[in-house]
Motif scaffolding. Structure first.
Motif, short mmCIF file in Angstrom:
data_model
loop_
_atom_site.label_atom_id
_atom_site.label_comp_id
_atom_site.label_asym_id
_atom_site.label_seq_id
_atom_site.Cartn_x
_atom_site.Cartn_y
_atom_site.Cartn_z
N ILE A 4 -4.02 -26.57 -21.53
CA ILE A 4 -4.83 -25.38 -21.82
C ILE A 4 -3.93 -24.17 -22.00
CG2 ILE A 4 -6.77 -23.97 -21.03
CD1 ILE A 4 -7.38 -26.98 -21.39
N ALA A 5 -4.17 -23.41 -23.05
CA ALA A 5 -3.53 -22.11 -23.22
C ALA A 5 -4.36 -21.08 -22.46
CB ALA A 5 -3.46 -21.74 -24.70
N VAL A 6 -3.70 -20.29 -21.63
CA VAL A 6 -4.37 -19.23 -20.86
C VAL A 6 -3.81 -17.89 -21.32
CG1 VAL A 6 -4.80 -18.28 -18.56
CG2 VAL A 6 -4.69 -20.77 -18.89
N GLU A 85 -0.48 -28.18 -29.95
CA GLU A 85 -0.02 -28.66 -28.64
C GLU A 85 -1.04 -28.44 -27.53
OE1 GLU A 85 3.68 -26.71 -27.87
OE2 GLU A 85 4.79 -27.87 -29.38
N PHE A 86 -2.15 -27.77 -27.85
CA PHE A 86 -3.13 -27.41 -26.83
C PHE A 86 -4.51 -27.96 -27.18
CE2 PHE A 86 0.29 -24.39 -26.49
CZ PHE A 86 0.47 -24.29 -25.12
N ASP A 87 -5.29 -28.17 -26.13
CA ASP A 87 -6.63 -28.72 -26.30
C ASP A 87 -7.72 -27.67 -26.18
OD1 ASP A 87 -6.04 -31.74 -26.35
OD2 ASP A 87 -4.94 -31.05 -24.59
N THR A 217 -12.42 -33.13 -24.40
CA THR A 217 -12.29 -34.59 -24.42
C THR A 217 -13.00 -35.21 -25.61
OG1 THR A 217 -14.27 -34.95 -23.06
CG2 THR A 217 -12.17 -34.69 -21.91
N THR A 218 -13.84 -34.42 -26.30
CA THR A 218 -14.55 -34.95 -27.47
C THR A 218 -13.79 -34.76 -28.76
OG1 THR A 218 -15.78 -32.90 -27.88
CG2 THR A 218 -16.74 -34.46 -26.33
N ASP A 219 -12.59 -34.12 -28.69
CA ASP A 219 -11.83 -33.88 -29.91
C ASP A 219 -11.36 -35.20 -30.53
OD1 ASP A 219 -12.15 -31.23 -29.55
OD2 ASP A 219 -10.12 -30.82 -28.82
#
Length: 219
Positions: A4-6, A85-87, A217-219
């Motif tokens: 995750i990007a924050v 690189e991030f979800d 998770t659905t990606d």
């Protein structure tokens, strides 16, 4: 492992990222079996607040440098993002989200947003990756997603009206709950717009993080 990007807006509730919200968020990400990387814009803050006196001071501070305090040094500038690189993206609140990402805190419905910040967030929108915005951070959403984005900042009528003038659809929400815009895959929660304690803030933030990760998770 999901990553995750924050996005941080500094360090401190009155002029940067809300520290409790940020720590709760990072902890919830880890507890859900994911990892994170913090980012922040490399720019001067709108202003600097003495958090003891709760008054502005004649001082200049950099958002990225201040965010490094909160991220224990592990924070990257916006241009280092490689969205593949991030979800997902999560943005804690704090007044910095409405002062350093835009000028919503002072201009309300007449606000404009930092285009580098908007472009950062729009990379996740364009990739159809989920995002979570909490507290006052949803004030950035009309600039990222345009008209019709569903969101909450709790139940403050004046703030909600300003957001609706910017094109958002505001939904009243309890501190322990979330609002999900299924079309845009955006999750929002009031956090310290309503919370009176750490546990109250965590009740909604934990739900937000879990929902964002479930959408990822659905990606």
């Amino acid at each position: 492992m999901k990553k995750i990007a924050v996005l941080l807006s500094g360090c401190g509730v009155f002029d940067g990222s809300e520290i409790y919200e940020t720590v709760i968020t990072l902890l919830a990400i880890e507890r859900n079996g994911a990892s994170y990387q913090c980012f922040a814009p490399n720019k001067d803050q709108f202003h600097v607040i003495d958090h003891h006196a709760q008054q502005p001071v004649s001082e200049t501070r950099n958002v990225l440098t201040e965010a490094a305090r909160l991220a224990r040094g592990n924070v990257k500038p916006l241009h280092d993002l490689k969205v593949h690189e991030f979800d997902a993206l999560i943005i804690p609140g704090g007044f910095g989200a409405a002062k350093n990402f835009s000028d919503f805190a002072v201009k309300g419905a007449d606000a404009a947003a930092d285009q580098d910040v908007v472009a950062f967030c729009q990379q996740f929108a364009a990739a159809k990756k989920p995002a979570g915005y909490m507290c006052i951070a949803p004030s950035l959403l009309p600039f990222v997603y345009g008209h019709g984005i569903q969101l909450t900042i709790g139940n403050d009528n004046d703030t909600a009206q300003a957001l609706e003038q910017l094109g958002a659809k505001h939904i009243d929400c309890a501190v322990s709950d979330i609002v999900v815009d299924e079309q845009h895959r955006v999750v929002t929660t009031p956090a310290y717009m309503l919370a009176g304690s750490l546990s109250e803030a965590a009740s909604g933030i934990d739900k937000l993080v879990a929902k964002v990760l479930s959408l990822a998770t659905t990606d």
